[in-house]
Design an enzyme around this catalytic site. Structure first.
Site, PDB file in Angstrom:
ATOM      1  N   ARG A 212       0.851  -1.202   0.000  1.00 35.63           N
ATOM      2  CA  ARG A 212       0.000   0.000   0.000  1.00 35.63           C
ATOM      3  C   ARG A 212       0.884   1.250   0.000  1.00 35.63           C
ATOM      4  NH1 ARG A 212      -3.788  -3.484   3.098  1.00 35.63           N
ATOM      5  NH2 ARG A 212      -2.661  -3.138   5.033  1.00 35.63           N
ATOM      6  N   PHE A 228     -11.068  -4.922  -5.901  1.00 34.92           N
ATOM      7  CA  PHE A 228     -11.132  -5.767  -4.700  1.00 34.92           C
ATOM      8  C   PHE A 228     -10.615  -4.945  -3.506  1.00 34.92           C
ATOM      9  CE2 PHE A 228     -10.016  -8.378  -8.416  1.00 34.92           C
ATOM     10  CZ  PHE A 228     -11.073  -9.274  -8.471  1.00 34.92           C
ATOM     11  N   SER A 251     -17.127  -6.254  -3.755  1.00 34.65           N
ATOM     12  CA  SER A 251     -18.444  -6.892  -3.792  1.00 34.65           C
ATOM     13  C   SER A 251     -19.141  -6.904  -2.433  1.00 34.65           C
ATOM     14  CB  SER A 251     -18.317  -8.332  -4.318  1.00 34.65           C
ATOM     15  OG  SER A 251     -17.470  -9.075  -3.469  1.00 34.65           O
ATOM     16  N   ASN A 279     -19.159  -6.472  -8.900  1.00 36.04           N
ATOM     17  CA  ASN A 279     -18.354  -7.652  -9.204  1.00 36.04           C
ATOM     18  C   ASN A 279     -17.262  -7.183 -10.167  1.00 36.04           C
ATOM     19  OD1 ASN A 279     -17.244  -9.922 -10.446  1.00 36.04           O
ATOM     20  ND2 ASN A 279     -19.170 -11.061 -10.357  1.00 36.04           N
ATOM     21  N   ASP A 300      -6.050  -6.785  -6.385  1.00 39.16           N
ATOM     22  CA  ASP A 300      -5.711  -7.579  -5.195  1.00 39.16           C
ATOM     23  C   ASP A 300      -6.855  -8.553  -4.904  1.00 39.16           C
ATOM     24  OD1 ASP A 300      -4.469  -8.511  -2.917  1.00 39.16           O
ATOM     25  OD2 ASP A 300      -5.175  -6.872  -1.650  1.00 39.16           O
ATOM     26  N   CYS A 340      -2.642 -14.001  -3.909  1.00 34.60           N
ATOM     27  CA  CYS A 340      -2.359 -14.546  -2.571  1.00 34.60           C
ATOM     28  C   CYS A 340      -2.649 -16.043  -2.545  1.00 34.60           C
ATOM     29  CB  CYS A 340      -3.164 -13.797  -1.508  1.00 34.60           C
ATOM     30  SG  CYS A 340      -4.937 -13.906  -1.742  1.00 34.60           S
TER      31      CYS A 340
HETATM   32  N1  SAH Z   1      -6.841  -4.849  -1.100  1.00 30.80           N
HETATM   33  C1  SAH Z   1      -7.498  -5.109   0.157  1.00 30.80           C
HETATM   34  C2  SAH Z   1      -7.699  -6.599   0.422  1.00 30.80           C
HETATM   35  C3  SAH Z   1      -8.453  -7.334  -0.669  1.00 30.80           C
HETATM   36  S1  SAH Z   1      -9.061  -8.900  -0.181  1.00 30.80           S
HETATM   37  C4  SAH Z   1      -6.724  -4.417   1.292  1.00 30.80           C
HETATM   38  O1  SAH Z   1      -5.616  -3.903   1.050  1.00 30.80           O
HETATM   39  O2  SAH Z   1      -7.234  -4.375   2.395  1.00 30.80           O
HETATM   40  C5  SAH Z   1     -10.075  -9.334  -1.533  1.00 30.80           C
HETATM   41  C6  SAH Z   1     -11.442  -8.646  -1.552  1.00 30.80           C
HETATM   42  O3  SAH Z   1     -12.103  -8.998  -2.760  1.00 30.80           O
HETATM   43  C7  SAH Z   1     -12.395  -9.038  -0.442  1.00 30.80           C
HETATM   44  O4  SAH Z   1     -12.801  -7.882   0.236  1.00 30.80           O
HETATM   45  C8  SAH Z   1     -13.614  -9.667  -1.151  1.00 30.80           C
HETATM   46  O5  SAH Z   1     -14.850  -9.313  -0.554  1.00 30.80           O
HETATM   47  C9  SAH Z   1     -13.505  -9.055  -2.520  1.00 30.80           C
HETATM   48  N2  SAH Z   1     -14.092  -9.802  -3.636  1.00 30.80           N
HETATM   49  C10 SAH Z   1     -14.069 -11.144  -3.840  1.00 30.80           C
HETATM   50  N3  SAH Z   1     -14.593 -11.446  -5.063  1.00 30.80           N
HETATM   51  C11 SAH Z   1     -14.945 -10.265  -5.636  1.00 30.80           C
HETATM   52  C12 SAH Z   1     -15.514  -9.901  -6.881  1.00 30.80           C
HETATM   53  N4  SAH Z   1     -15.801 -10.842  -7.818  1.00 30.80           N
HETATM   54  N5  SAH Z   1     -15.719  -8.601  -7.154  1.00 30.80           N
HETATM   55  C13 SAH Z   1     -15.418  -7.655  -6.238  1.00 30.80           C
HETATM   56  N6  SAH Z   1     -14.857  -7.926  -5.041  1.00 30.80           N
HETATM   57  C14 SAH Z   1     -14.631  -9.225  -4.729  1.00 30.80           C
END
Ligand code: SAH
Length: 396
Positions: A212, A228, A251, A279, A300, A340
């Protein structure tokens, strides 16, 4: 007297390399009648003791090593010493000067298989994810209070892997008590709220802390797309770094509610950022069809491949989002792309991203390889611990 886990002939190789997992297929026979979580002496077919391990009768990982010293004494003092060592390592890290939220215990890599502990200000969140960890839960909790001075420990032993160990989920305060389990943390000067009860994992993605910061350092004047975004980690870092505008996609409504709280907790110009429930797979297609363009994109995603068995489907998903990201990335733009997934090693991830760029008609170069923050160490004898990988790419 300890029970003994007798290995099949020729199955001691990984133990000799000090890998902490012993799979069910390596078991010749058990001598004695250990209960789940009890310590067993692991012996080669010719009778030599190679390690002391926790017996986990329900799991494919039938035993997890506590110590490769056959003379070690696996007792409360042993766990006190491991916990103290893990906490001392974090105190010495530069990250401890910049954040009051750190991972204190990172399971196998801290010599404590199945134990994960994160600190959020004055609250600890602990996970006991294996039979052995469960067996030593009380002494480990005591040692954590002693080593950190934190009086509140919230337990999030609700990860799915517990079922594989034959353990029921458990959540709630294991030490101390509090009305609200929402913690306020500060990471490199940015304020975040962490929902330790309902949030994902233990509530926050501490492993991305330094990444970050990378994004923050590169964000000035850029149009940023954070895919995400969870509770807004990269998005808020980009804003702090002077991004022109940020679009953050997620999401989960619960995560977005906290993201908006996090925005208010910092003195940001809210008109520069938009959090959108979406999504990512569909939304990126829509953005592409509308000809949108960004010059810093963060991908991510959640773990698409927990193990190598899921790698094929996961590869498709990674390719899909990376291809769309390249299509949305203006020339001279940056893409920070992460995986990850334990089941996707760096070389495979890199070739997936390379294929995505090719199909998107983009030329790009790696300017940095990224990994988990140093409070998530990787023991050399446990490469599985190296789950988070990232590429920082520059589009020509
Ligand atoms: N970048 C964030 C962590 C991401 S974790 C940080 O630094 O804190 C991954 C995230 O993706 C989760 O919050 C999950 O709810 C979301 N997610 C999972 N599938 C998804 C999708 N198809 N579209 C949007 N978000 C999604």
């Amino acid at each position: 007297m300890n029970a003994s886990f007798i290995l099949k002939a020729g199955r001691e190789k990984s133990l000799r390399r000090h890998h902490p997992w012993i799979f069910s297929g390596a078991l010749e026979r058990i001598e004695g009648t250990p209960e789940s979580g009890d310590t067993v002496a692991v012996r080669s077919a010719d009778g030599k003791t190679l390690a002391l391990a926790a017996w986990s009768p329900a799991s494919q990982i039938r035993a997890r090593v506590w110590s490769f010293d056959p003379q070690a004494c696996i007792d409360a003092e042993f766990f006190r010493s491991r916990v103290t060592q893990a906490v001392a390592l974090r105190k010495a890290l530069p990250a401890a000067q910049h954040s009051n939220a750190l991972r204190l215990v990172h399971a196998e890599s801290d010599g404590l298989p199945g134990v994960v502990v994160d600190r959020y200000a004055d609250v600890l969140v602990a996970q006991f994810l294996s039979a052995g960890a469960e067996r030593w839960r009380e002494p480990i909790l005591d040692a954590l209070v002693e080593a950190t001075g934190c009086e509140a420990i919230y337990e999030r032993s609700d990860a799915e892997v517990r079922a594989l160990e034959g353990l029921a989920p458990r959540t709630g305060f294991a030490r101390g008590d509090r009305a609200a389990a929402r913690c306020a943390i500060v990471e490199h000067g940015i304020h975040f709220r962490v929902d330790v009860e309902q949030g994902q994992k233990t509530g926050f993605f501490l492993d991305q802390r330094e990444n970050r910061q990378r994004v923050r350092a590169l964000a000035a004047g850029r149009d940023v797309l954070d895919c995400f975004c969870y509770t807004g980690g990269f998005a808020l870092a980009a804003l702090t770094g002077g991004a022109r505008r940020v679009l953050a996609l997620e999401s989960s409504a619960a995560a977005l509610a906290i993201a908006r709280e996090n925005l208010s907790a910092n003195a940001f110009a809210a008109e520069r950022i938009e959090f959108q429930q979406a999504n990512v797979f569909e939304h990126l297609r829509g953005l592409r069809d509308r000809g949108a363009a960004f010059n810093l994109v963060v991908l991510d995603p959640p773990k698409f491949a927990p193990t190598a068995a899921h790698a094929r489907n996961a590869a498709r998903a990674y390719k899909d989002i990376n291809l769309l990201a390249f299509k949305l990335l203006a020339r001279g733009g940056l893409l920070a792309s992460f995986s990850c997934s334990g089941g996707i090693p760096m070389d495979l991830f890199q070739s997936i991203v390379a294929g995505a760029a090719l199909d998107a008609g983009a030329e790009a170069k790696i300017i940095e390889r990224l990994g988990a923050a140093p409070d998530h160490p990787v023991a050399l004898n446990f490469p599985e611990g190296d789950y988070l990988k990232g590429l920082l790419l520059l589009r020509d």
